[in-house]
Motif scaffolding. Structure first.
Motif, short mmCIF file in Angstrom:
data_model
loop_
_atom_site.label_atom_id
_atom_site.label_comp_id
_atom_site.label_asym_id
_atom_site.label_seq_id
_atom_site.Cartn_x
_atom_site.Cartn_y
_atom_site.Cartn_z
N UNK A 148 0.79 -1.22 0.00
CA UNK A 148 0.00 0.00 0.00
C UNK A 148 0.82 1.26 0.00
N UNK A 149 2.10 1.18 0.35
CA UNK A 149 2.93 2.39 0.42
C UNK A 149 3.74 2.62 -0.86
N UNK A 150 3.45 1.88 -1.93
CA UNK A 150 4.24 1.99 -3.17
C UNK A 150 3.35 2.48 -4.31
N UNK A 151 3.89 3.39 -5.11
CA UNK A 151 3.22 3.88 -6.32
C UNK A 151 4.19 3.73 -7.49
N UNK A 152 3.73 3.11 -8.54
CA UNK A 152 4.52 2.99 -9.77
C UNK A 152 3.96 3.97 -10.81
N UNK A 153 4.86 4.71 -11.46
CA UNK A 153 4.48 5.59 -12.56
C UNK A 153 5.34 5.19 -13.77
N UNK A 154 4.71 4.63 -14.78
CA UNK A 154 5.40 4.19 -15.99
C UNK A 154 5.20 5.25 -17.08
N UNK A 155 6.28 5.69 -17.69
CA UNK A 155 6.22 6.70 -18.74
C UNK A 155 6.78 6.11 -20.03
N UNK A 156 6.10 6.37 -21.14
CA UNK A 156 6.54 5.83 -22.42
C UNK A 156 6.00 6.67 -23.57
N UNK A 157 6.73 6.64 -24.67
CA UNK A 157 6.25 7.25 -25.92
C UNK A 157 5.64 6.23 -26.85
N UNK A 158 5.75 4.94 -26.52
CA UNK A 158 5.25 3.87 -27.38
C UNK A 158 4.48 2.85 -26.55
N UNK A 159 3.26 3.19 -26.15
CA UNK A 159 2.50 2.28 -25.28
C UNK A 159 2.12 0.97 -25.95
N UNK A 160 2.08 0.95 -27.29
CA UNK A 160 1.70 -0.28 -27.99
C UNK A 160 2.73 -1.39 -27.82
N UNK A 161 3.93 -1.06 -27.35
CA UNK A 161 4.96 -2.07 -27.12
C UNK A 161 4.87 -2.70 -25.74
N UNK A 162 3.97 -2.22 -24.91
CA UNK A 162 3.81 -2.77 -23.57
C UNK A 162 2.88 -3.97 -23.61
N UNK A 163 3.16 -5.00 -22.81
CA UNK A 163 2.22 -6.14 -22.74
C UNK A 163 0.87 -5.69 -22.20
N UNK A 164 -0.18 -6.32 -22.72
CA UNK A 164 -1.54 -5.95 -22.28
C UNK A 164 -1.72 -6.21 -20.79
N UNK A 165 -1.01 -7.19 -20.24
CA UNK A 165 -1.15 -7.48 -18.81
C UNK A 165 -0.60 -6.35 -17.95
N UNK A 166 0.40 -5.62 -18.45
CA UNK A 166 0.94 -4.46 -17.73
C UNK A 166 -0.03 -3.29 -17.83
N UNK A 167 -0.51 -3.01 -19.04
CA UNK A 167 -1.39 -1.86 -19.26
C UNK A 167 -2.68 -2.01 -18.46
N UNK A 168 -3.21 -3.22 -18.38
CA UNK A 168 -4.49 -3.43 -17.70
C UNK A 168 -4.41 -3.19 -16.20
N UNK A 169 -3.22 -3.18 -15.64
CA UNK A 169 -3.06 -2.98 -14.21
C UNK A 169 -2.69 -1.55 -13.85
N UNK A 170 -2.74 -0.65 -14.83
CA UNK A 170 -2.38 0.75 -14.62
C UNK A 170 -3.55 1.66 -14.99
#
Length: 592
Positions: A148-170
């Motif tokens: 609960x004390x952790x926050x992830x912020x992912x930044x990218x210019x090419x979101x289509x290269x990310x796995x769908x399992x990662x995108x769905x959890x953000x």
């Protein structure tokens, strides 16, 4: 002040300072205000639009000693430490250089420990699409069950290269390009605060050149300020960015408008001597003609267009072009711009692009290669009006298409069989068409030994490498010609002639029709930048020549010529017609 100092001085420190991302600012502020902070965010968008900056502002807002607050105070120890990068609980990682599984495993091992200095541990992973598959799998486990004390912020210019399992959890936030008005206003604020004198046209030019990226706009502003000694002028901004001045645009446009190809090359040479890059010149030229097009089709939008000066300077120039011609010029320039990215000699390609648009006809005018034929058809009816000639031309085109369809289905061959003497298969045709007798009964003799000798030359390798491009261009020009030519295979390039080997006789003979030949040779010239003639041969004859004595450097030259027109064919006429209709691969002769 260096660019780094200028950018840092004007880097947003609060959500209020973010330019052009009001929708993201409102969503994040409401989430903080209502204590609905997610454990993972995905910030994606074009470069220089504020993704990493927004991540740091968000980290300060959730960890502010006076918060969590919709706006960080930037005065407490937590805010100052995050700004300076000294808070160990806020970690920024560049995934382009730390893309392996070991780095992600280290994060996974550290997230279990509570933050030591601030309220939340925040991991900012920039260019996250560069992570390896194994690293994504390791990160996925952490995103599924985060503390609960952790926050992830992912930044990218090419979101289509990310796995769908990662995108769905953000929670995903799409950053947009900053509008032109907002960029100009921010650049004006910077120049006023820094005491830099700047012409409004220069700020407008810099903002348009940044393509919606505020970071790029500030970089270009600093570069122009250094060039102009604290005074930014339009001419200085154009020079330092490698663009073209208005007078240079006008000179090229006048040469194109007047179809003055001789004036193009000195203009290009002058630009290159001035240190301009061909790709930047081509890009700016596309925008220039785009402005002319907007001025012709939407004059009321003229205030919001143009990269250089008052749109009024374009009005006289726009009168010299039709809208259809500008459309075609932009299409041609865009095609050459794509090719220039991989060109070994960009200047040559830039010159060819300008020569190409110089020769484009006006709207409704026939192409250069079709002009003699149109004049010949028009001469047959001297009293006909323009409308009648156009209707007649349309009718002739329809008949030609029907003939090609009949030839493809074999009907034309059956109809022509009683009246046509079968030509010798393998003889190259010149100007002959279909299945009828060749005009004049003569065909140019092709000596294959020069082609056999050149079959392994660099020119032949280049021909084979670009053959797919040639086919694509022929298809764009006329799909029916492509249907016949696709049966051929480039086998050699000798001198100024490309030799194509065909499996099927009918495909070869239709390709040899004069109109089809002229179209293919025009495409070859466009593809290779020099005149190139077309020669054809049957594949079995080419294989015989390639494996004969001439291929080994000895023996007599192998020639393809047809017999005396009056001599009887080597096989019965109906056999020749069967070969032409169905191809040699599908016909089998059996002796009863």
């Amino acid at each position: 002040m260096t660019h780094i100092a200028l950018y840092r001085a004007w880097r947003p420190q609060t959500f209020r300072d973010m330019v052009g991302q009001q929708h993201i600012r409102q969503t994040l502020q409401n989430a903080i205000r209502e204590q609905r902070i997610a454990h993972a965010y995905l910030f994606n968008g074009p470069r220089g639009t504020g993704k990493t900056t927004a991540a740091k502002v968000f980290a300060k807002a959730v960890n502010c000693e006076r918060g969590p607050a919709p706006e960080p105070c930037n005065e407490c120890a937590a805010c100052r430490g995050i700004t300076s990068g000294t808070v160990m609980d806020v970690v920024e990682i560049d995934a382009a250089s730390n893309r392996g599984i070991d780095e992600i495993r280290e994060i996974r091992d550290n997230v279990r420990y509570a933050p030591s200095e601030v309220r939340y541990k925040v991991y900012i992973i920039d260019e996250v699409h560069m992570l390896t598959t194994e690293a994504f799998n390791a990160l996925l486990k952490t995103l599924e069950e985060p503390p609960g004390h952790v926050i992830f912020i992912l930044a990218t210019t090419e979101p289509h290269k990310l796995p769908a399992t990662i995108v769905s959890r953000c929670q995903r936030f799409d950053f947009r390009q900053v509008s032109l008005e907002e960029q100009i206003e921010r650049l004006r604020e910077i120049t006023q605060e820094e005491g830099i004198e700047a012409e409004p046209e220069a700020l407008d030019y810099i903002a348009r050149l940044s393509d919606g990226g505020m970071r790029d706009a500030i970089s270009l502003l600093e570069q122009a300020a250094a060039f102009g000694a604290e005074k930014i002028t339009l001419e200085g901004a154009v020079d330092v960015t490698g663009g073209l001045a208005a007078r240079q645009f006008a000179g090229i446009a006048v040469a194109v408008r007047d179809s003055d190809a001789a004036a193009v090359l000195p203009l290009v040479e002058g630009l290159m001597q001035a240190g301009k890059s061909p790709d930047k010149c081509l890009e700016n030229l596309i925008y220039y003609f785009r402005d002319l097009l907007v001025l012709k089709l939407a004059p009321d939008s003229a205030q919001g267009m143009g990269r250089l000066a008052d749109p009024g300077v374009f009005r006289d120039m726009a009168e010299g072009f039709s809208a259809e011609r500008i459309f075609r010029m932009i299409d041609e320039l865009n095609r050459y711009q794509n090719e220039m990215r991989h060109a070994a000699h960009p200047q040559t390609l830039f010159e060819v692009a300008l020569l190409k648009i110089c020769t484009l006809p006006e709207s409704g005018a026939p192409a250069a290669g079709a002009q003699p034929e149109a004049e010949r058809r028009g001469a047959a009816a001297p009293g006909a009006s323009g409308h009648e000639v156009a209707a007649l031309q349309q009718r002739i085109d329809q008949l030609e298409r029907k003939l090609e369809q009949l030839q493809r289905s074999g009907g034309a061959a059956v109809a022509a069989a009683p009246a046509a003497a079968a030509p010798l298969r393998g003889a190259p045709a010149r100007g002959g068409g279909g299945f009828g007798p060749r005009s004049g009964g003569s065909v140019r003799t092709v000596k294959l030994d020069p082609f056999v000798s050149a079959s392994g030359s660099p020119d032949t390798a280049q021909l084979r490498a670009k053959w797919a491009e040639v086919l694509a261009r022929v298809k764009d020009a006329r799909v029916t010609v492509h249907a016949w030519l696709v049966d051929g295979e480039p086998v050699s390039w000798a001198g100024d002639t490309a030799l194509i080997a065909f499996k099927n006789t009918i495909h070869r003979e239709t390709t040899e029709k004069q109109a089809n030949r002229e179209l293919i040779e025009r495409v070859l010239q466009e593809s290779f930048g020099k005149p190139l003639q077309l020669a054809t041969v049957m594949q079995k004859d080419w294989q015989q020549a390639a494996s004969g004595p001439a291929a080994e450097g000895g023996g007599e030259p192998f020639e393809l010529s047809h017999d005396d027109p009056g001599a009887p064919p080597a096989r019965p006429e109906w056999v020749e017609e069967a070969y032409k209709m169905f191809g040699e691969d599908l016909v089998e002769l059996k002796k009863e």
